[in-house]
Design a protein around this motif. Structure first.
Motif, PDB file in Angstrom:
ATOM      1  N   MET A  97       3.713  -5.885  -4.120  1.00 57.17           N
ATOM      2  CA  MET A  97       4.770  -6.778  -3.635  1.00 57.17           C
ATOM      3  C   MET A  97       5.037  -6.574  -2.155  1.00 57.17           C
ATOM      4  O   MET A  97       5.195  -7.539  -1.394  1.00 57.17           O
ATOM      5  N   LEU A 100       2.122  -8.151  -0.259  1.00 56.61           N
ATOM      6  CA  LEU A 100       2.150  -9.616  -0.285  1.00 56.61           C
ATOM      7  C   LEU A 100       3.257 -10.160   0.610  1.00 56.61           C
ATOM      8  O   LEU A 100       3.057 -11.159   1.332  1.00 56.61           O
ATOM      9  N   GLN A 101       4.415  -9.525   0.589  1.00 60.15           N
ATOM     10  CA  GLN A 101       5.522  -9.975   1.433  1.00 60.15           C
ATOM     11  C   GLN A 101       5.159  -9.863   2.910  1.00 60.15           C
ATOM     12  O   GLN A 101       5.442 -10.769   3.706  1.00 60.15           O
ATOM     13  N   VAL A 104       2.672 -12.659   3.759  1.00 63.27           N
ATOM     14  CA  VAL A 104       3.304 -13.984   3.851  1.00 63.27           C
ATOM     15  C   VAL A 104       4.121 -14.093   5.129  1.00 63.27           C
ATOM     16  O   VAL A 104       4.043 -15.108   5.858  1.00 63.27           O
ATOM     17  N   ILE A 134      10.653 -15.944  -0.387  1.00 64.89           N
ATOM     18  CA  ILE A 134       9.358 -15.281  -0.194  1.00 64.89           C
ATOM     19  C   ILE A 134       9.091 -14.302  -1.341  1.00 64.89           C
ATOM     20  O   ILE A 134       7.964 -14.211  -1.841  1.00 64.89           O
ATOM     21  N   THR A 135      10.117 -13.586  -1.763  1.00 68.02           N
ATOM     22  CA  THR A 135       9.970 -12.628  -2.870  1.00 68.02           C
ATOM     23  C   THR A 135       9.570 -13.340  -4.150  1.00 68.02           C
ATOM     24  O   THR A 135       8.664 -12.883  -4.876  1.00 68.02           O
ATOM     25  N   GLU A 137       8.038 -16.226  -4.477  1.00 70.76           N
ATOM     26  CA  GLU A 137       6.671 -16.740  -4.341  1.00 70.76           C
ATOM     27  C   GLU A 137       5.653 -15.599  -4.443  1.00 70.76           C
ATOM     28  O   GLU A 137       4.594 -15.759  -5.050  1.00 70.76           O
ATOM     29  N   CYS A 138       5.988 -14.464  -3.887  1.00 67.70           N
ATOM     30  CA  CYS A 138       5.083 -13.313  -3.954  1.00 67.70           C
ATOM     31  C   CYS A 138       4.961 -12.790  -5.386  1.00 67.70           C
ATOM     32  O   CYS A 138       3.883 -12.316  -5.782  1.00 67.70           O
ATOM     33  N   ARG A 139       6.036 -12.871  -6.162  1.00 67.69           N
ATOM     34  CA  ARG A 139       5.953 -12.451  -7.571  1.00 67.69           C
ATOM     35  C   ARG A 139       4.994 -13.358  -8.335  1.00 67.69           C
ATOM     36  O   ARG A 139       4.198 -12.898  -9.152  1.00 67.69           O
ATOM     37  N   ALA A 141       2.548 -15.010  -7.050  1.00 68.52           N
ATOM     38  CA  ALA A 141       1.205 -14.695  -6.569  1.00 68.52           C
ATOM     39  C   ALA A 141       0.687 -13.404  -7.198  1.00 68.52           C
ATOM     40  O   ALA A 141      -0.482 -13.315  -7.600  1.00 68.52           O
ATOM     41  N   MET A 142       1.552 -12.406  -7.286  1.00 68.86           N
ATOM     42  CA  MET A 142       1.172 -11.118  -7.872  1.00 68.86           C
ATOM     43  C   MET A 142       0.719 -11.285  -9.315  1.00 68.86           C
ATOM     44  O   MET A 142      -0.313 -10.735  -9.735  1.00 68.86           O
ATOM     45  N   ILE A 221      -0.143 -20.035  -1.474  1.00 65.38           N
ATOM     46  CA  ILE A 221       1.254 -19.852  -1.072  1.00 65.38           C
ATOM     47  C   ILE A 221       1.768 -21.182  -0.536  1.00 65.38           C
ATOM     48  O   ILE A 221       1.169 -21.764   0.383  1.00 65.38           O
TER      49      ILE A 221
END
Length: 260
Positions: A97, A100-101, A104, A134-135, A137-139, A141-142, A221
């Motif tokens: 996480m 990824l953050q 991004v 952003i968090t 969206e990153c979750r 993606a993860m 993203i």
């Protein structure tokens, strides 16, 4: 005595009545002594019984205390074991996480830095709304790029909220700020219907093998408007590859990779 016609032998010997009286008195004395001995014996027996009962109660208390302490130790051991079983996932999820953050936000600044003066990573992370979007969206993606960090079926155990114990549900993600798992518990009406934050030590993996899907090689993203800065709405859209995340996972290559 002879003149009076009285037999001296009769006067010198106790009469039968006297003998009988003496016998009765003797028996009463013996009975009294025996009765006193019986009372004392009974008192000793009662005292001994009380002492035995007290000792038995103490032994029972000690056994119960030992049993309770053993149960507490077993519960603590099970909690520790459950927490340790999630440590690998928690560590990996935190690292992924954070990576990824950063990826991004770095790309957000790169795509918009030329048109928005003064935009940098620090300013983006200071914006609560941008950080939240952003968090999320990153979750997503993860979970797409790392199937082993997706939802996991669990059963609640050893929770202080006793009504939750035994309930099944699904882990959604690790909440670093709270140091808790975000869990959706099953309800009678629907699966994953009740949302809770629960400690790893209270989550037991559900029985049976876990079905892990295939990780995606690519995730797009898509955050068209994540931040308003200087009166301008800015966003970021780009394709995130699994291989890139793996490559940047090493701290040795992280800064250089993000700067490229």
């Amino acid at each position: 005595s002879a003149e009076l016609g009285i037999d001296d032998s009769e006067s010198n010997n106790p009469s039968e009545a006297e003998n009988e009286s003496n016998k009765i008195i003797g028996k009463e004395h013996d009975t009294a002594v025996f009765s006193q001995e019986e009372k004392e014996k009974m008192a000793r027996m009662m005292e001994e019984a009380r002492e035995n009962a007290t000792a038995a109660r103490e032994r029972k208390k000690i056994k119960k205390k030992i049993k309770v302490n053993r149960w507490i130790q077993e519960q603590e051991s099970m909690k520790k074991s459950r927490a340790e079983s999630w440590s690998g996932r928690i560590s990996k999820e935190k690292d992924v996480m954070e990576l990824l953050q950063r990826m991004v936000v770095t790309e957000l600044v790169r795509q918009n830095g030329h048109s928005v003066f003064g935009l940098n990573e620090t300013r983006v992370f200071c914006d609560k709304n941008a950080t939240k979007e952003i968090t999320l969206e990153c979750r997503n993606a993860m979970k797409a790029l790392f199937a082993d960090l997706g939802e996991s079926r669990i059963v609640v155990r050893g929770c202080s909220e006793k009504e939750l114990n035994g309930r099944s549900g699904e882990i959604r993600h690790w909440e670093s700020n709270k140091k808790l798992f975000f869990v959706c518990l099953d309800t009678k009406k629907s699966t994953n219907g009740e949302m809770r934050y629960l400690s790893p030590e209270n989550l037991e993996r559900a029985d049976g093998p876990r079905e892990v899907g295939l990780s995606s090689h690519l995730y797009k993203i898509n955050l068209p408007s994540v931040l308003t800065y200087g009166g301008v709405d800015i966003g970021v859209c780009f394709s995130l590859r699994h291989s890139e995340v793996i490559a940047l996972g090493s701290s040795v290559f992280l800064k250089a990779g993000l700067d490229e």
